[in-house]
Scaffold this motif. Structure first.
Motif, mmCIF file in Angstrom:
data_model
loop_
_atom_site.group_PDB
_atom_site.id
_atom_site.type_symbol
_atom_site.label_atom_id
_atom_site.label_comp_id
_atom_site.label_asym_id
_atom_site.label_seq_id
_atom_site.Cartn_x
_atom_site.Cartn_y
_atom_site.Cartn_z
ATOM 1 N N LEU A 45 0.721 -1.200 -0.015
ATOM 2 C CA LEU A 45 -0.057 -0.124 0.088
ATOM 3 C C LEU A 45 0.982 1.140 0.095
ATOM 4 C CD1 LEU A 45 -2.682 -1.142 2.736
ATOM 5 C CD2 LEU A 45 -3.335 -0.568 0.111
ATOM 6 N N GLY A 46 2.209 1.000 -0.324
ATOM 7 C CA GLY A 46 2.859 2.128 -0.393
ATOM 8 C C GLY A 46 2.527 3.481 -1.247
ATOM 9 N N GLN A 47 1.900 3.256 -2.292
ATOM 10 C CA GLN A 47 1.336 4.346 -3.222
ATOM 11 C C GLN A 47 0.024 4.926 -2.605
ATOM 12 O OE1 GLN A 47 3.008 5.581 -5.571
ATOM 13 N NE2 GLN A 47 4.607 4.117 -4.923
ATOM 14 N N ALA A 48 -0.613 4.280 -1.703
ATOM 15 C CA ALA A 48 -1.842 4.470 -1.265
ATOM 16 C C ALA A 48 -1.712 5.658 0.075
ATOM 17 C CB ALA A 48 -2.818 3.403 -0.473
ATOM 18 N N PHE A 49 -0.402 5.545 0.528
ATOM 19 C CA PHE A 49 -0.215 6.596 1.721
ATOM 20 C C PHE A 49 0.446 7.949 0.963
ATOM 21 C CE2 PHE A 49 2.675 7.333 5.395
ATOM 22 C CZ PHE A 49 1.891 8.203 6.102
ATOM 23 N N GLN A 50 -0.527 8.901 0.900
ATOM 24 C CA GLN A 50 -0.114 10.143 0.141
ATOM 25 C C GLN A 50 0.217 11.338 0.911
ATOM 26 O OE1 GLN A 50 -3.936 10.040 -1.679
ATOM 27 N NE2 GLN A 50 -3.362 8.566 -2.977
ATOM 28 N N HIS A 51 0.460 11.470 2.201
ATOM 29 C CA HIS A 51 0.758 12.475 2.966
ATOM 30 C C HIS A 51 1.555 12.278 4.078
ATOM 31 C CE1 HIS A 51 -2.162 11.118 5.974
ATOM 32 N NE2 HIS A 51 -3.103 10.847 5.042
ATOM 33 N N GLY A 52 1.933 13.209 4.858
ATOM 34 C CA GLY A 52 3.000 12.804 5.713
ATOM 35 C C GLY A 52 2.273 11.997 7.098
ATOM 36 N N THR A 53 3.226 11.666 8.009
ATOM 37 C CA THR A 53 2.417 10.753 9.003
ATOM 38 C C THR A 53 2.137 11.934 10.058
ATOM 39 O OG1 THR A 53 3.939 8.972 8.753
ATOM 40 C CG2 THR A 53 3.178 9.250 10.851
ATOM 41 N N ALA B 259 -4.515 5.661 4.334
ATOM 42 C CA ALA B 259 -4.220 4.778 2.996
ATOM 43 C C ALA B 259 -5.594 4.994 2.174
ATOM 44 C CB ALA B 259 -4.162 3.360 3.261
ATOM 45 N N TYR B 260 -5.526 5.419 0.962
ATOM 46 C CA TYR B 260 -6.585 6.022 -0.085
ATOM 47 C C TYR B 260 -6.639 5.274 -1.244
ATOM 48 C CZ TYR B 260 -5.699 9.408 3.794
ATOM 49 O OH TYR B 260 -5.601 10.082 4.847
ATOM 50 N N VAL B 261 -7.517 4.451 -1.398
ATOM 51 C CA VAL B 261 -7.561 3.590 -2.682
ATOM 52 C C VAL B 261 -8.921 3.820 -3.202
ATOM 53 C CG1 VAL B 261 -7.674 1.049 -3.249
ATOM 54 C CG2 VAL B 261 -6.265 1.858 -1.428
ATOM 55 N N PRO B 262 -8.924 4.203 -4.353
ATOM 56 C CA PRO B 262 -10.017 4.620 -5.344
ATOM 57 C C PRO B 262 -10.773 3.447 -5.544
ATOM 58 C CG PRO B 262 -8.366 5.855 -6.167
ATOM 59 C CD PRO B 262 -7.685 4.956 -5.017
ATOM 60 N N GLY B 263 -12.098 3.270 -5.376
ATOM 61 C CA GLY B 263 -12.629 2.261 -5.610
ATOM 62 C C GLY B 263 -13.128 1.154 -4.289
ATOM 63 N N VAL B 264 -12.295 1.529 -3.218
ATOM 64 C CA VAL B 264 -12.129 0.909 -2.021
ATOM 65 C C VAL B 264 -12.676 1.904 -0.886
ATOM 66 C CG1 VAL B 264 -11.242 -0.491 -0.088
ATOM 67 C CG2 VAL B 264 -10.770 -1.018 -2.609
ATOM 68 N N GLY B 265 -12.132 3.053 -1.154
ATOM 69 C CA GLY B 265 -11.971 4.078 0.071
ATOM 70 C C GLY B 265 -10.845 4.616 0.657
ATOM 71 N N GLY B 266 -10.961 5.162 1.832
ATOM 72 C CA GLY B 266 -9.856 5.983 2.656
ATOM 73 C C GLY B 266 -9.840 5.617 3.791
ATOM 74 N N VAL B 267 -8.942 5.562 4.795
ATOM 75 C CA VAL B 267 -8.859 5.269 6.030
ATOM 76 C C VAL B 267 -7.698 6.210 6.854
ATOM 77 C CG1 VAL B 267 -8.472 3.795 7.918
ATOM 78 C CG2 VAL B 267 -9.696 2.720 5.820
ATOM 79 N N ARG B 268 -8.026 6.650 7.606
ATOM 80 C CA ARG B 268 -6.966 7.456 8.439
ATOM 81 C C ARG B 268 -7.313 7.359 9.949
ATOM 82 N NH1 ARG B 268 -7.359 11.800 5.766
ATOM 83 N NH2 ARG B 268 -8.607 13.080 7.100
ATOM 84 N N LEU B 269 -6.266 7.332 10.733
ATOM 85 C CA LEU B 269 -6.474 7.132 12.035
ATOM 86 C C LEU B 269 -5.446 8.123 12.706
ATOM 87 C CD1 LEU B 269 -6.468 3.287 13.005
ATOM 88 C CD2 LEU B 269 -8.464 4.838 13.267
ATOM 89 N N GLU B 270 -5.877 8.990 13.591
ATOM 90 C CA GLU B 270 -4.959 10.004 14.182
ATOM 91 C C GLU B 270 -5.141 10.319 15.736
ATOM 92 O OE1 GLU B 270 -6.379 14.111 12.421
ATOM 93 O OE2 GLU B 270 -4.038 14.831 13.000
ATOM 94 N N ASP B 271 -4.221 10.546 16.270
ATOM 95 C CA ASP B 271 -4.015 10.723 17.536
ATOM 96 C C ASP B 271 -2.915 11.849 17.791
ATOM 97 O OD1 ASP B 271 -5.530 8.735 19.313
ATOM 98 O OD2 ASP B 271 -4.872 7.569 17.604
ATOM 99 N N ASP B 272 -2.940 12.336 18.907
ATOM 100 C CA ASP B 272 -2.015 13.603 19.266
ATOM 101 C C ASP B 272 -1.146 12.914 20.362
ATOM 102 O OD1 ASP B 272 -3.727 14.692 17.752
ATOM 103 O OD2 ASP B 272 -4.660 15.852 19.238
ATOM 104 N N VAL B 273 0.192 13.016 20.184
ATOM 105 C CA VAL B 273 1.086 12.399 21.284
ATOM 106 C C VAL B 273 1.977 13.765 21.609
ATOM 107 C CG1 VAL B 273 1.331 10.376 20.094
ATOM 108 C CG2 VAL B 273 3.161 11.927 19.517
ATOM 109 N N LEU B 274 2.214 13.575 23.137
ATOM 110 C CA LEU B 274 3.242 14.351 23.860
ATOM 111 C C LEU B 274 4.753 13.653 24.120
ATOM 112 C CD1 LEU B 274 4.328 16.721 25.606
ATOM 113 C CD2 LEU B 274 2.999 15.513 27.529
ATOM 114 N N VAL B 275 5.666 14.099 23.613
ATOM 115 C CA VAL B 275 6.934 13.327 23.572
ATOM 116 C C VAL B 275 7.396 13.273 25.196
ATOM 117 C CG1 VAL B 275 9.071 13.199 22.691
ATOM 118 C CG2 VAL B 275 7.583 14.052 21.103
ATOM 119 N N THR B 276 7.962 12.342 25.835
ATOM 120 C CA THR B 276 8.360 12.386 26.983
ATOM 121 C C THR B 276 9.919 11.982 27.120
ATOM 122 O OG1 THR B 276 7.883 9.733 27.404
ATOM 123 C CG2 THR B 276 6.100 11.393 27.748
#
Ligand code: ZN
Ligand code: ZN
Length: 371
Positions: free
Chosen positions: A292-300, A337-354
């Protein structure tokens, strides 16, 4: 943090003041509004701040005069010297700089137009204007104790909004309507406003990472991306969760599983001393392994603070030299990951570096919420 639970403005200003001699400057003009807000608490729509070795002068216009004076008295703003603009901002700025006899003054290269600089030079031909980059931004990068406390509260509050998604997302309801319900939920959870326009992207729309909510009705079988954020005590939180309407396809479920794995790998990679791009690579490796390398089109991820997108960038190409993660940074982890015909999935959380890794500020389930 002082006893009233407010930022220590004086400490923030002292950092800037004490850094002036090393930069061979006897003054700094701060013109980016979020930087002024960070150093003084002033959140008006126009202003400039002149910082010298032993003074901080806030320049603003008559609309804010009363609020600034009252804010200072109440301790809601830094104790600065207030200069009210009489005719034009540039003229007052020139007056302030001239009256202090400053010789070498820094300005924020990213935030001053050529026209503004030309106006400042006018009548100040003895003075040397020196370009500076990201001085206050770098200071904002490491959250102080007060900010970390805001982020812990904010993380719980935004997770409480995520916990209500099941009430709002359902087949037959439009993306716009769901976005409105989420924004009302943000307000009910104590956020002063949304941090950005809420994203609700269903079915085919989910394949666009930055889709705007439309009148499309959620249909059975849809993946639904829900990306929303709120502002708490001036600071931005940012979260993405996924819903599935009814029975979603095995391909869509596989996409969700891959994103969960990438999200987990990236969170695990966060600790002080690593390059930001290594965290991005951790997510990317998982997608590559799933083809799915090509399906991840933005930064982390991206830094959070007074602005919803600030440093550091958690991306393949960050800064030169590469940005290194430090304790006290707050940023998002949001592989997708974004795949035309299947759809897109994103999961986002906020982290504090310790000091040893990171604290995930935004808890709660990251599974596909079936509605
Ligand atoms: Zn987001
Ligand atoms: Zn984000």
């Amino acid at each position: 943090m002082d006893s009233q639970g407010r930022p220590d403005w004086a400490a923030r200003l002292r950092v800037r003041q004490s850094a002036l001699p090393a930069a061979n400057l006897d003054g700094l003009v701060v013109s980016a509004l979020p930087n002024i807000r960070y150093l003084t608490g002033f959140d008006g729509s126009a202003g400039a701040l002149v910082v010298t070795k032993d003074e901080a002068i806030l320049i603003s216009d008559g609309r804010y005069a009363l609020a600034i004076q009252e804010g200072m008295r109440a301790g809601a703003l830094a104790r600065v010297r207030f200069e009210q603009v009489s005719a034009r901002y540039d003229l007052t700025l020139v007056e302030v700089v001239k009256s202090r006899g400053l010789k070498r003054v820094g300005f924020e290269a990213a935030h001053v137009t050529v026209a503004a600089l030309r106006a400042w030079r006018h009548g100040l031909d003895e003075l040397v204007w020196v370009e500076t980059d990201d001085l206050v931004e770098r200071q904002r990068l490491i959250k102080d104790a007060w900010e970390q406390e805001v982020y812990r509260r904010g993380g719980l509050a935004i997770a409480s909004v995520a916990a209500r998604l099941g009430e709002w997302v359902r087949p037959g309801r439009s993306e716009k309507e769901i976005a409105r319900l989420i924004e009302r939920g943000l307000e009910e959870a104590g956020f002063s406003k949304p941090a950005f326009a809420t994203i609700v992207a269903s079915g085919p729309n989910s394949a666009y990472p930055h889709a705007r909510p439309t009148t499309r009705l959620v249909e059975s079988g849809d993946l639904v991306v829900l990306d929303f954020g709120g502002v708490l005590d001036g600071y931005c939180l940012d979260l993405t969760r996924m819903c599935g309407a009814g029975r979603v396809s095995p391909a869509a479920r596989a996409l969700v599983a891959a994103v969960q794995e990438a999200h987990h790998a990236a969170v695990e990679a966060v600790r002080p001393g690593v390059e930001a791009r290594a965290i991005d690579q951790a997510a990317r490796n998982v997608f590559d392994a799933h083809g799915l390398g090509q399906a991840f089109q933005h930064g982390t991820g991206h830094g959070l603070g007074l602005e919803v997108h600030e440093a550091p960038r958690i991306a393949r190409v960050s800064a030169d030299p590469p940005e290194v993660v430090e304790a006290g940074m707050v940023f998002t982890i949001e592989p997708g990951a974004y795949v035309p015909g299947v759809g897109g999935v994103r999961l986002e959380d906020d982290v504090l570096v310790t000091s040893t890794g990171c604290e995930v500020l935004t808890g709660g389930p990251r599974e596909l919420l079936v509605v």
